[in-house]
Design a protein around this motif. Structure first.
Motif, PDB file in Angstrom:
ATOM      1  N   GLY A 119      -4.308   5.341  -7.121  1.00 10.24           N
ATOM      2  CA  GLY A 119      -3.115   4.267  -6.028  1.00 10.24           C
ATOM      3  C   GLY A 119      -2.308   3.897  -7.339  1.00 10.24           C
ATOM      4  N   GLY A 120      -2.858   3.321  -8.841  1.00  8.72           N
ATOM      5  CA  GLY A 120      -1.839   2.436  -9.405  1.00  8.72           C
ATOM      6  C   GLY A 120      -0.020   4.024  -9.479  1.00  8.72           C
ATOM      7  N   MET A 121      -0.701   5.230  -9.794  1.00  9.82           N
ATOM      8  CA  MET A 121       0.084   6.182  -9.941  1.00  9.82           C
ATOM      9  C   MET A 121       1.439   6.425  -8.736  1.00  9.82           C
ATOM     10  N   ARG A 122       0.366   5.755  -7.228  1.00  2.52           N
ATOM     11  CA  ARG A 122       1.132   6.470  -6.218  1.00  2.52           C
ATOM     12  C   ARG A 122       2.762   4.952  -5.619  1.00  2.52           C
ATOM     13  N   GLN A 123       1.922   3.909  -6.645  1.00  8.84           N
ATOM     14  CA  GLN A 123       2.828   2.605  -6.952  1.00  8.84           C
ATOM     15  C   GLN A 123       3.779   3.394  -7.513  1.00  8.84           C
ATOM     16  N   ARG A 124       3.770   3.182  -8.914  1.00  6.62           N
ATOM     17  CA  ARG A 124       5.148   4.410  -9.973  1.00  6.62           C
ATOM     18  C   ARG A 124       5.789   5.243  -9.160  1.00  6.62           C
ATOM     19  N   VAL A 125       5.079   5.903  -8.554  1.00 10.39           N
ATOM     20  CA  VAL A 125       6.034   6.827  -7.274  1.00 10.39           C
ATOM     21  C   VAL A 125       6.982   6.370  -6.712  1.00 10.39           C
ATOM     22  N   GLU A 132       0.765  -1.386   0.163  1.00  9.75           N
ATOM     23  CA  GLU A 132       0.226  -0.280  -0.090  1.00  9.75           C
ATOM     24  C   GLU A 132       0.761   1.534   0.053  1.00  9.75           C
ATOM     25  N   PRO A 133       1.266   1.628  -1.922  1.00 14.35           N
ATOM     26  CA  PRO A 133       2.481   2.921  -1.069  1.00 14.35           C
ATOM     27  C   PRO A 133       1.794   4.564  -0.251  1.00 14.35           C
ATOM     28  N   MET A 134       0.111   4.533   0.321  1.00 17.07           N
ATOM     29  CA  MET A 134      -0.341   5.948   0.955  1.00 17.07           C
ATOM     30  C   MET A 134      -0.220   5.467   1.810  1.00 17.07           C
ATOM     31  N   THR A 158      -6.029  -4.265 -14.351  1.00 18.46           N
ATOM     32  CA  THR A 158      -5.905  -3.184 -15.665  1.00 18.46           C
ATOM     33  C   THR A 158      -4.218  -2.534 -14.979  1.00 18.46           C
ATOM     34  N   ILE A 159      -4.105  -2.270 -14.284  1.00 15.65           N
ATOM     35  CA  ILE A 159      -3.528  -1.552 -13.291  1.00 15.65           C
ATOM     36  C   ILE A 159      -2.410  -2.118 -12.839  1.00 15.65           C
ATOM     37  N   GLN A 160      -3.064  -3.827 -12.138  1.00 13.73           N
ATOM     38  CA  GLN A 160      -1.848  -4.080 -12.122  1.00 13.73           C
ATOM     39  C   GLN A 160      -0.871  -5.075 -13.470  1.00 13.73           C
ATOM     40  N   GLY A 161      -1.544  -4.915 -14.002  1.00  8.68           N
ATOM     41  CA  GLY A 161      -0.956  -5.568 -15.128  1.00  8.68           C
ATOM     42  C   GLY A 161       0.071  -4.375 -15.918  1.00  8.68           C
TER      43      GLY A 161
END
Length: 601
Positions: free
Chosen positions: A158-164, A99-101, A189-192
């Motif tokens: 959420g997906g962009m935070r994980q990219r960060v 959980e990146p947050m 789709t974000i997981q992919g």
């Protein structure tokens, strides 16, 4: 052969419990070679995350004890001081979490948090660190990286935070990246996208990856070698292809048998139970064919042109500045004994649809007919009576059960509140329901915290059944469960449907599970149904681009797919926020085959 980047020998990790040391990871040994991806797979409590935290030396020193050797590039991390470890973390090896947050500081900008890694570990000056941070954000495919440097974590999806988080981990060019369930909290789709991104960056940087997960589909797509953990021990280690096709340990076979494989339902019209597997022996019992439970008479639930919007207010006088169009003109019906699945990513409106039908959220417009009730017209006692016919099972059973109430009392409470009988009858009903969902009536005096996640979900199901409902709204009711527990709970729901002729509105983002349990499927995007039809039609002949995208993104537990790249998309989900006065377009649907409708662009 070059020496491994990471070499773990006889790792045992213990925690102090009631003055005694209790080992939760025992005698683990493995290597991660240069540029290699090794996956540690197992269910909750297997010790996989404790293993990764032990390697990083992130466990509390006063309540944990780490024994054994952990060599990173030939240096034993177990012998380093805390000061020396701080220079290793984020420099020679880095970690990204589920959980990146919780890992990002909400009061600092994204740019500042990544720049800090560069100034601390690389000694860069402010401007140099800013330029490098922008380059890293671009590298992890964040659109308009320069413009988003000064934004805060809450402004990212959420997906962009994980990219960060990945950008931050890459900042000091570590030789080893530890990824602890980095895609579990993300939509399919974000997981992919994140899996593809990690593969591409690994190739570019020559980095080694230790990937922690419980998802065998993810393991197949990303790892060269796999370690299977069970109750604190590594029960099997080998090449990923060997683990999947020639797994020897009973637990490995049990884990693989419980994984739903997309496409395995081809040619079947009815839902199908998951195989039941004995974890001790690995023997799998194939499920029998389901009975056709769907009643031929009229629908028990009819939803027509349902609209739910949430006002956005701003300014001194809190005037309405716009609205979130959470559900827009949604129509479907549901028959006795049928499962209709609502699928889509976070924010698509599927949960809001379920809650609107139950009047847990007030719809803005539309019609809801439930077993003769005009749901939107009901008030007070009539609304309570209607809820006897429709009940909800939530994603997190722990938050929906009162921690101060025994499970027997929790299951009996709706029966008593609706005055369906005496307290003694309520107790008898609760005991019967706990037995029916695979628990023991002897457990009635225990409290929720004394049960596992899967057991708590069974208790929540028993509670939902206490009023003898005709319809159950299951809102992501298995998404938080381990794969084998998920299979057990899905089988339980199918058993109950067959014996009680229940209708399910099954809300989920897990396409492989949906394919297994559904009669019909409705795909939602930005509050609208874009495709609906029989499960076989939607999965075997998807028509809408978004349906195709969802199906293509599902990780398939087949190591032969490891080289596949889906193509990394920079797209974030579009916002359902609309200005005042916005009029949604009138949608047209095309019938592809009987009952299979697709929205026309």
């Amino acid at each position: 052969m070059s020496s491994p980047v990471l070499s773990v020998r006889n790792l045992t990790t213990s925690f102090r419990v009631d003055g005694q040391w209790k080992s939760v990871v025992r005698d683990i040994a493995f290597d991660v070679g240069a540029g290699e991806t090794v996956a540690i797979v197992g269910e909750s409590g297997s010790g996989k995350s404790v293993t990764s935290l032990s390697i990083m030396r992130l466990l509390a020193a006063n309540s944990s004890r780490i024994e054994g050797q952990i060599f990173l590039n030939g240096r034993d991390l177990a012998t380093l001081s805390e000061k020396e470890m701080r220079s290793v973390r984020g420099n020679e090896m880095a970690m990204i979490f589920q959980e990146p947050m919780t890992s990002l500081n909400p009061i600092f900008t994204i740019g500042r948090q990544i720049s800090e890694v560069l100034t601390r570990h690389k000694g860069m000056r402010a401007k140099e660190a800013r330029d490098e941070t922008i380059r890293l954000l671009e590298k992890v495919r964040i659109p308009n990286a320069r413009g988003r440097f000064d934004e805060y974590p809450h402004q990212f999806s959420g997906g962009m935070r994980q990219r960060v988080m990945i950008a931050m981990a890459l900042a000091s060019k570590p030789k080893l990246l530890i990824a602890d369930e980095p895609t579990t909290a993300l939509d399919v789709t974000i997981q992919g996208q994140i899996l593809d991104l990690i593969k591409v960056l690994q190739e570019e940087e020559g980095m080694s990856v230790l990937f922690i997960t419980h998802d065998m589909g993810v393991v197949a797509e990303i790892s060269d070698r796999t370690i299977v953990m069970f109750r604190g021990e590594a029960v099997e280690t080998g090449q990923t292809d060997d683990i999947f096709h020639r797994g020897q340990h009973p637990y490995t076979r049990a884990l693989l048998s419980a994984v739903p494989k997309l496409g395995s339902m081809e040619g079947r019209k009815l839902p199908l139970r998951f195989p039941s597997v004995d974890v001790k022996t690995g023997i799998s019992t194939e499920p029998s064919e389901e009975k056709d439970t769907v009643a031929k008479k009229g629908p028990i639930l009819e939803v027509k042109n349902l609209v739910t919007r949430f006002a956005i207010r701003s300014g001194l006088f809190s005037r309405q500045a716009g609205a979130i169009h959470a559900v827009e003109n949604v129509s479907f019906d549901l028959r006795e004994g049928e499962t209709l699945s609502l699928v889509g990513e976070s924010g698509c409106g599927k949960s809001t649809t379920g809650r609107s039908i139950m009047r847990l959220i007030e719809p803005t417009a539309g019609q809801i007919q439930l077993e003769g009730y005009n749901v939107r017209d009901l008030r007070g006692p009539d609304l309570r009576r209607m809820r006897k016919s429709i009940q909800m099972i939530f994603q997190d059973p722990f938050s929906s059960l009162n921690p101060r109430m025994t499970v027997g009392a929790a299951v009996a409470e709706p029966f008593i509140k609706h005055q369906m009988g005496s307290k003694r009858q309520a107790q008898e009903k609760a005991a019967d329901l706990l037995e029916r969902v695979g628990l023991s009536s002897a457990m009635m005096n225990r409290y929720p915290h004394e049960f596992s996640g899967g057991q708590r979900q069974r208790i929540a199901i028993a509670r939902a059944l206490s009023l003898d409902p005709k319809v159950i709204v299951a809102d992501e009711s298995v998404s938080a469960l381990d794969v084998s527990i998920k299979a057990q709970v899905c089988n339980l729901l199918l058993d109950l449907q067959e014996s009680l002729n229940l209708a399910f509105l099954f809300i989920s983002h897990d396409m492989a599970v949906v394919e297994r349990v559904s009669h019909r499927v409705a795909v939602m995007y930005l509050g609208e149904i874009v495709e609906i039809g029989p499960r076989a039609s939607v999965f075997e002949n998807p028509q809408h681009p978004y349906t195709k995208k969802l199906i293509a993104a599902v990780p398939v537990p087949d190591p032969a797919r490891r080289g596949i790249r889906r193509g990394i998309s920079n797209d974030e989900l579009k916002s359902p926020v609309r200005p005042n006065g916005y009029q949604p377009p009138v949608r047209q649907y095309r019938e592809v085959s009987p009952g299979h409708l697709v929205q026309v662009a």
